[in-house]
Design an enzyme around this catalytic site. Sequence first.
Site, PDB file in Angstrom:
ATOM      1  CD  GLU A 357      -3.003   0.668   2.224  1.00 38.61           C
ATOM      2  OE1 GLU A 357      -4.250   0.480   1.974  1.00 38.61           O
ATOM      3  OE2 GLU A 357      -2.831   1.185   3.349  1.00 38.61           O
ATOM      4  CG  HIS A 388       6.929 -29.809   3.838  1.00 31.99           C
ATOM      5  ND1 HIS A 388       7.515 -30.875   3.414  1.00 31.99           N
ATOM      6  CD2 HIS A 388       7.423 -29.577   4.728  1.00 31.99           C
ATOM      7  CE1 HIS A 388       8.350 -31.438   4.566  1.00 31.99           C
ATOM      8  NE2 HIS A 388       8.351 -30.312   5.406  1.00 31.99           N
ATOM      9  CE  LYS A 514     -12.129   3.411   0.714  1.00 30.76           C
ATOM     10  NZ  LYS A 514     -11.390   3.668   1.849  1.00 30.76           N
TER      11      LYS A 514
END
Length: 553
Positions: A357, A388, A514
């Site tokens: 950000e 793994h 938004k």
Amino acid sequence: MTSAPIPDITATPAWDALRRHHDQIGNTHLRQFFADDPGRGRELTVSVGDLYIDYSKHRVTRETLALLIDLARTAHLEERRDQMFAGVHINTSEDRAVLHTALRLPRDAELVVDGQDVVTDVHAVLDAMGAFTDRLRSGEWTGATGKRISTVVNIGIGGSDLGPVMVYQALRHYADAGISARFVSNVDPADLIATLADLDPATTLFIVASKTFSTLETLTNATAARRWLTDALGDAAVSRHFVAVSTNKRLVDDFGINTDNMFGFWDWVGGRYSVDSAIGLSLMTVIGRDAFADFLAGFHIIDRHFATAPLESNAPVLLGLIGLWYSNFFGAQSRTVLPYSNDLSRFPAYLQQLTMESNGKSTRADGSPVSADTGEIFWGEPGTNGQHAFYQLLHQGTRLVPADFIGFAQPLDDLPTAEGTGSMHDLLMSNFFAQTQVLAFGKTAEEIAADGTPAHVVAHKVMPGNRPSTSILASRLTPSVLGQLIALYEHQVFTEGVVWGIDSFDQWGVELGKTQAKALLPVITGAGSPPPQSDSSTDGLVRRYRTERGRAG
């Protein structure tokens, strides 16, 4: 304090010198670097606070480091750093100071910014937090029924969530008052429902963390949590079961929270830099004010080092410049963070917001387009889980992924191994050291063939090495050490942002989505056929969703 013009760093002689240098050494193997300079494993290290940092397994020479330091000085890094600490408005797009470092200044420090005594303000909030959490932890503060609070639920999102979640898990051993914390961030109702499923309203306290007290996700969750509480205990219970971290007294009061129980912070603190502000209230309730003070002191150790150490021995500067070296000269797209500590399992996610950000920008601070790639992509998992899962790509893939390994000598949890030859922590750390060694030096075809490997398998087992990494070691994971680790990365972000010439402290890229979501909400919920969208994809998706929800498409 006047500022030097922000240079286009790619048009400078310092950048050209690094490009030529990369042409000379870019293909040199770490095996050769260590053969040519056997002492680099001891000398390309730096100790700061409780951290021992080994950067010798990077594809750099002392000349590389000198050229990178010259690049930093060309970008006026020292001047920009001093401006940040002094409270100059280096967040130019929002005309704000950047003063997360002030959150951890000691009480006797002095800093006046824009006519305001910042240190006095910071410690007034810390004192208020301490007084409140002392009451909560002692049992003096009770819920509406007189029962002690045993669970705090932090409702926030972004920096109001990622930091507290990460630190709470990392410092779980320092919880000492019988209070646990939970965290709600996602507007997906599954998050809140799962969090509240086994809680008792009478012993639950909610901390609503929103600077403006208008963040959609946070207020949606807070309103649902209030309904859950009042259904059980009545409306009058809100003031005993909700507190706020905000600066909007009117909206906090309208919600039903006593504004005496509102803890503020400032517009010079970005969300991703706020875990050491009042946003950390949930943490202080769990670990207490003294441990929280140790946490802040850890940040301050690195702050002072970053502010005063010569660039040549400045840990955040060196690591930030090395990250930039890979991003801009080797074409590396990402950096993986690998804590060999399960308690730090959320640290990579925290760093994703901090770094991406901050530096995920395509426009320079002066408004012109950037001329080089910016923003490392951060990701990772704790060891040995990652071994793994994705280490295969690190070892034998075609992409260069520099790695940061973080480990501790003294575990907070340990068990003996079945063989009795050490402990499980020793086993964990043997993997830490082995992975950095194999990533760097690998294993050649000749060495593999000498082990008796069939000829047709040899090529598949070759470990090319030359994969760079940083090793960060500390004695144990304490509040102070965690603060040091966070600040180490904060100042790396700053270093890279200055060299790239970007504003690392705004985040305009999160705003449009938004706004558009607010516009689309009535479209997907309204009665009647929805209006057509501006593109056929979104239009089709909206209509499909409405049909699945039983609404007119």
